[in-house]
Design a protein around this motif. Structure first.
Motif, PDB file in Angstrom:
ATOM      1  N   ALA A 191       0.714  -1.252  -0.222  1.00  0.00           N
ATOM      2  CA  ALA A 191      -0.069  -0.042   0.080  1.00  0.00           C
ATOM      3  C   ALA A 191       0.746   1.206   0.022  1.00  0.00           C
ATOM      4  CB  ALA A 191      -0.879   0.065   1.250  1.00  0.00           C
ATOM      5  N   LEU A 192       0.485   2.263  -0.885  1.00  0.00           N
ATOM      6  CA  LEU A 192       1.059   3.640  -0.923  1.00  0.00           C
ATOM      7  C   LEU A 192       0.218   4.670  -0.683  1.00  0.00           C
ATOM      8  CD1 LEU A 192       3.911   5.082  -1.725  1.00  0.00           C
ATOM      9  CD2 LEU A 192       3.087   4.956  -3.869  1.00  0.00           C
ATOM     10  N   TYR A 193       0.335   5.392   0.303  1.00  0.00           N
ATOM     11  CA  TYR A 193      -0.448   6.624   0.416  1.00  0.00           C
ATOM     12  C   TYR A 193       0.250   7.747   0.581  1.00  0.00           C
ATOM     13  CZ  TYR A 193      -3.417   9.770   3.156  1.00  0.00           C
ATOM     14  OH  TYR A 193      -4.284  10.899   3.362  1.00  0.00           O
ATOM     15  N   THR A 194      -0.148   8.779  -0.428  1.00  0.00           N
ATOM     16  CA  THR A 194       0.612   9.964  -0.869  1.00  0.00           C
ATOM     17  C   THR A 194      -0.236  11.005  -0.043  1.00  0.00           C
ATOM     18  OG1 THR A 194       1.147   9.292  -3.034  1.00  0.00           O
ATOM     19  CG2 THR A 194       1.109  11.515  -2.435  1.00  0.00           C
ATOM     20  N   GLY A 197       4.807  16.103  -0.799  1.00  0.00           N
ATOM     21  CA  GLY A 197       6.085  15.851  -0.274  1.00  0.00           C
ATOM     22  C   GLY A 197       6.256  14.534   0.860  1.00  0.00           C
ATOM     23  N   LEU A 198       5.159  14.096   0.965  1.00  0.00           N
ATOM     24  CA  LEU A 198       5.067  13.016   1.845  1.00  0.00           C
ATOM     25  C   LEU A 198       4.333  11.763   1.535  1.00  0.00           C
ATOM     26  CD1 LEU A 198       5.795  11.939   4.979  1.00  0.00           C
ATOM     27  CD2 LEU A 198       3.587  13.163   5.554  1.00  0.00           C
ATOM     28  N   ALA A 199       4.967  10.657   1.643  1.00  0.00           N
ATOM     29  CA  ALA A 199       4.258   9.229   1.240  1.00  0.00           C
ATOM     30  C   ALA A 199       4.856   8.286   2.314  1.00  0.00           C
ATOM     31  CB  ALA A 199       4.567   8.914  -0.110  1.00  0.00           C
ATOM     32  N   PHE A 200       3.851   7.505   2.648  1.00  0.00           N
ATOM     33  CA  PHE A 200       3.938   6.144   3.398  1.00  0.00           C
ATOM     34  C   PHE A 200       3.760   4.964   2.856  1.00  0.00           C
ATOM     35  CE2 PHE A 200       2.279   9.796   6.183  1.00  0.00           C
ATOM     36  CZ  PHE A 200       3.170   9.667   7.044  1.00  0.00           C
ATOM     37  N   ARG A 201       4.348   4.004   3.168  1.00  0.00           N
ATOM     38  CA  ARG A 201       4.370   2.627   2.373  1.00  0.00           C
ATOM     39  C   ARG A 201       4.357   1.560   3.142  1.00  0.00           C
ATOM     40  NH1 ARG A 201       9.741   1.924   2.018  1.00  0.00           N
ATOM     41  NH2 ARG A 201      10.908   3.941   1.859  1.00  0.00           N
ATOM     42  N   ALA A 202       3.701   0.365   2.861  1.00  0.00           N
ATOM     43  CA  ALA A 202       3.845  -0.834   3.689  1.00  0.00           C
ATOM     44  C   ALA A 202       3.677  -1.961   2.891  1.00  0.00           C
ATOM     45  CB  ALA A 202       2.630  -0.757   4.876  1.00  0.00           C
ATOM     46  N   ALA A 203       4.365  -3.074   2.953  1.00  0.00           N
ATOM     47  CA  ALA A 203       4.348  -4.378   2.289  1.00  0.00           C
ATOM     48  C   ALA A 203       4.517  -5.390   2.970  1.00  0.00           C
ATOM     49  CB  ALA A 203       5.565  -4.195   1.064  1.00  0.00           C
ATOM     50  N   ALA A 204       3.909  -6.542   2.613  1.00  0.00           N
ATOM     51  CA  ALA A 204       4.255  -7.933   2.775  1.00  0.00           C
ATOM     52  C   ALA A 204       4.644  -8.927   1.816  1.00  0.00           C
ATOM     53  CB  ALA A 204       3.298  -8.373   3.755  1.00  0.00           C
ATOM     54  N   TYR A 205       5.262  -9.955   2.087  1.00  0.00           N
ATOM     55  CA  TYR A 205       5.738 -10.596   0.694  1.00  0.00           C
ATOM     56  C   TYR A 205       6.301 -12.260   1.233  1.00  0.00           C
ATOM     57  CZ  TYR A 205       9.691  -7.591   2.260  1.00  0.00           C
ATOM     58  OH  TYR A 205      10.547  -7.021   3.058  1.00  0.00           O
ATOM     59  N   ARG A 219       9.899  14.920   1.144  1.00  0.00           N
ATOM     60  CA  ARG A 219      10.733  15.602   0.720  1.00  0.00           C
ATOM     61  C   ARG A 219      10.500  17.188   1.414  1.00  0.00           C
ATOM     62  NH1 ARG A 219       8.448  15.594  -3.856  1.00  0.00           N
ATOM     63  NH2 ARG A 219       7.133  17.773  -3.789  1.00  0.00           N
ATOM     64  N   PRO A 220      11.274  17.357   2.627  1.00  0.00           N
ATOM     65  CA  PRO A 220      10.912  18.696   3.426  1.00  0.00           C
ATOM     66  C   PRO A 220      11.348  19.748   2.805  1.00  0.00           C
ATOM     67  CG  PRO A 220      12.962  17.486   4.089  1.00  0.00           C
ATOM     68  CD  PRO A 220      12.341  16.546   3.003  1.00  0.00           C
ATOM     69  N   ALA A 221      12.031  19.791   1.698  1.00  0.00           N
ATOM     70  CA  ALA A 221      12.490  21.089   1.087  1.00  0.00           C
ATOM     71  C   ALA A 221      12.606  20.795  -0.389  1.00  0.00           C
ATOM     72  CB  ALA A 221      13.539  21.779   1.837  1.00  0.00           C
ATOM     73  N   ASN A 222      12.660  21.846  -1.167  1.00  0.00           N
ATOM     74  CA  ASN A 222      13.200  21.354  -2.600  1.00  0.00           C
ATOM     75  C   ASN A 222      14.462  21.080  -2.819  1.00  0.00           C
ATOM     76  OD1 ASN A 222      10.664  22.510  -3.639  1.00  0.00           O
ATOM     77  ND2 ASN A 222      11.310  24.700  -3.897  1.00  0.00           N
ATOM     78  N   GLY A 223      14.469  19.858  -3.383  1.00  0.00           N
ATOM     79  CA  GLY A 223      15.895  19.314  -3.787  1.00  0.00           C
ATOM     80  C   GLY A 223      16.375  18.297  -2.553  1.00  0.00           C
TER      81      GLY A 223
END
Length: 670
Positions: free
Chosen positions: A431-434, A438-446, A489-493
């Protein structure tokens, strides 16, 4: 066994066809890319690290395995690179799931698995950075289109496209230890396609791997001499559909510590690929690999030849068809089939360390194969993307044998091993939650699995004085894992990423001590690895900074004959690894960069009897343009001449790369 004639004919076909087709094509409106299909919307849920072409072409050593070390947690079985390591020890793994020399990470070049069909090692010396456009490293088990073998992760190497390649390129370097590095490449447009050919030669007298205090008169420098040449051609079939061919020839010769301790590896690879970027997206791939390996073992006490692994021919054949049908804007479906067949055998002579005469001749080998079907779907729900995939693999291990005869022809062993076959299923969800731009959370199982290599099943080996037996009864390794993380992404670049992970590798194959200086490959109950991975990148005008850190806490769970390993750390598995690179690019062709790498202490062996101390090294790279086409380049490896211990058995120690200076010129014409 596929005959040499068949191999040569196929290689000639795949090299010749695209150029002929491209000459016939004259449609200037069709543009080819030379790439595969793009990432799916769900792929970022599993996290990945990208290495760009700027980094690929500014590495102090000029070697791909050292660039991959930018991804903290990447490791080979030993700390040596492809100049002073035994090729069969150059397996790739991630997340401290080490323990033996086979690759637990699936390494792909334009979709083609690079692991040797017999040994499972990666021919790093044949993969030159200047032929690549980028690398994507995904840690954690993979399935779907990744295929079998990705229990620790997947490393995707992507060949350079036409926009990356100058019409002509030439570089020449001279380094410490009478080392030289020569490379050249040509690229040309052919109709709407292109063709490129490149070659590289590396050689050097090397360095003494034994510390000066323990060096013997029989110790010699770790000399190396390798070359590779590659041809790649891309041609359009219709708008959005292109044909890609790649051919690779390579040979690598090395001397390891003692006079006469010579090894060699060679390969002839070819692949053909059709990629459709249309409404129905398709990636169809077929490949063939012909490989060989030789190795001479010298006794550290008598300094005589004790083993001559004089011939290890192997062949890998495989392919994949992936289809992405148009199923609607909120869904992205991929499905397909893939297969890989490996066959190989070894021929070796055993010598007496006292008389120097042959005492036995051995021949062993077999076949293995996987046939797979897979499907994966990504579902986009606003800012949330869900992804899930499943695959089923039919694996077989067949025709296994081990024969040993005395010099008078007397049969000592003549074993024929039973064929084995089974189904193995694996799956992954993510799962990917934007949350914001500048902020995204992700989780996975495999889950995932790896078939034991023919080497692990049938080939005994010796790294004097320790002998390791093969084991034809090895079980399949099976992984289960979960992870969660974020990218911000706390700041540009500026980008930051973090991942927490827990991986359990059941039936992990390890080299298990069963006697004094005697080991045997065996399955331990599990290797459990958990930890955290951090990454960061920042761009401030002409200055860029990139770094990563991995903390991996790995433990063995074992019972039975391997119960002595229970609770111990797997061999060759450091707890800490970190690196950072700072690069200043005041103009397009001017570069100044420095790289620091740290690897924590790790155990040489499964019983934790020998410790390899931690090491911190620094590298430097500088490039100054002299004209529009010529640049002066200087490189320094291990600037502080840090002593990096790569092997330790009692008082016997091997060292890694010392300080090496390089100076050279680069020519590029567009």
């Amino acid at each position: 066994m596929i005959t040499l004639l068949a191999r040569t004919s196929l290689l000639a076909f795949v090299i010749g066809t695209p150029a002929a087709y491209a000459q016939e094509s004259a449609d200037p409106l069709i543009i080819v890319t030379g790439k595969g299909l793009d990432q799916t919307k769900g792929d970022p849920a599993y996290g990945s690290v990208e290495i760009d072409r700027a980094r690929l072409t500014s590495e102090a050593s000029g070697r791909i395995e050292n660039i991959l070390a930018d991804v903290a947690g990447f490791q080979q079985f030993r700390r040596s690179d492809s100049r002073s390591a035994n090729p069969s020890a150059q397996g790739a793994t991630l997340r401290a799931l080490g323990g033996n020399a086979s690759s637990r990470t699936l390494v792909l070049l334009d979709g083609v698995p690079q692991a040797d069909p017999f040994f499972g090692y990666i021919p790093f010396s044949a993969i030159t950075p200047e032929r690549l456009s980028s690398i994507r490293v995904t840690r954690g088990g993979g399935n779907g289109a990744f295929g079998a073998g990705a229990v620790a992760g997947t490393i995707e190497l992507n060949s350079a496209g036409r926009t990356d390649l100058p019409d002509a390129a030439l570089s020449a370097f001279y380094g410490s230890g009478n080392a030289s590095e020569l490379s050249a490449g040509l690229a040309a447009d052919l109709g709407a396609g292109f063709v490129s050919i490149s070659g590289r030669r590396d050689r050097g007298d090397g360095f003494y791997t034994a510390p000066s205090a323990t060096r013997q008169p029989t110790d010699v420098r770790a000399a190396y001499d390798s070359w590779s040449t590659g041809l790649r051609a891309v041609a359009p079939l219709t708008d959005g559909v292109e044909l890609q061919f790649r051919g690779l020839l390579f040979q690598d010769n090395r001397t390891l510590r003692f006079a006469g301790a010579d090894s060699s590896s060679e390969g002839q690879d070819a692949s053909i690929r059709i990629v459709s970027q249309g409404r129905w997206q398709v990636d169809a791939l077929a490949y063939i690999q012909a490989r060989n390996f030789t190795n001479i073992v010298i006794s550290a006490t008598s300094f005589r030849k004790t083993l001559d692994q004089r011939n290890t021919p192997s062949t890998g054949v495989g392919g994949k068809i992936e289809v992405r049908p148009p199923v609607g804007g909120d869904h992205q479906l991929r499905m397909g089939v893939d297969a890989r067949l490996s066959e190989g055998e070894l021929f070796e002579d055993v010598y007496s360390g006292v008389t120097g005469l042959i005492t036995a001749r051995r021949n062993a080998g077999g076949n293995s194969a996987t046939f797979s079907v897979f499907a994966e779907n990504d579902w986009t729900l606003g800012d949330l993307t869900l992804t899930g995939g499943i695959r089923a693999d039919r694996w077989t291990i067949t025709n296994g044998f081990f024969a040993e005869r005395a010099t008078n022809g007397t049969v000592v062993r003549d074993d024929v091993f039973a064929d084995r076959a089974s189904w193995q299923s694996s799956a992954r969800v993510g799962a990917l939650y934007t949350a914001t731009d500048g902020l995204a959370f992700r989780a996975a199982a495999y889950t995932g699995f790896r078939l034991p290599t023919l080497n692990e099943l049938y080939r005994p080996f010796t790294v004097f004085p320790v002998a390791t037996r093969a084991n034809e009864a090895l079980n399949v390794e099976k992984l289960r894992g979960v992870e969660a993380g974020f990218d911000v992404r706390p700041a540009n670049g500026v980008t930051l990423g973090a991942t927490l992970f827990y991986n359990r590798l059941n039936d992990a194959i390890a080299n298990v001590t069963i006697g004094n200086n005697l080991r045997q490959r065996g399955n331990v109950d599990a290797v459990i690895a958990k930890g955290i991975e951090l990454s960061s990148e920042a761009q401030f005008g002409a200055v860029s900074v990139a770094g990563s850190y991995a903390f991996s806490h790995s433990k063995v769970r074992a019972s039975g004959i391997a119960s002595g390993l229970n609770g111990l750390t797997p061999a060759q598995s450091p707890r800490h690894a970190a690196n950072a690179t700072v690069r200043w690019t005041p103009s397009a062709d001017a570069i100044l960069s420095a790289t620091a790498r740290y690897v924590g202490a790790q155990f040489e062996d499964d019983l934790e009897a020998n410790i390899l101390p931690s090491a911190l090294t620094f590298d430097g790279f500088a490039q100054i343009p002299l004209t529009r086409q010529i640049a002066l380049t200087g490189r320094v490896e291990n600037i502080l001449n840090e002593q990096v211990v790569t092997r330790k058995v009692g008082t016997s120690i091997d060292l890694g790369t010392p300080r090496i200076f390089w100076i050279g010129l680069k020519f590029s014409a567009r």
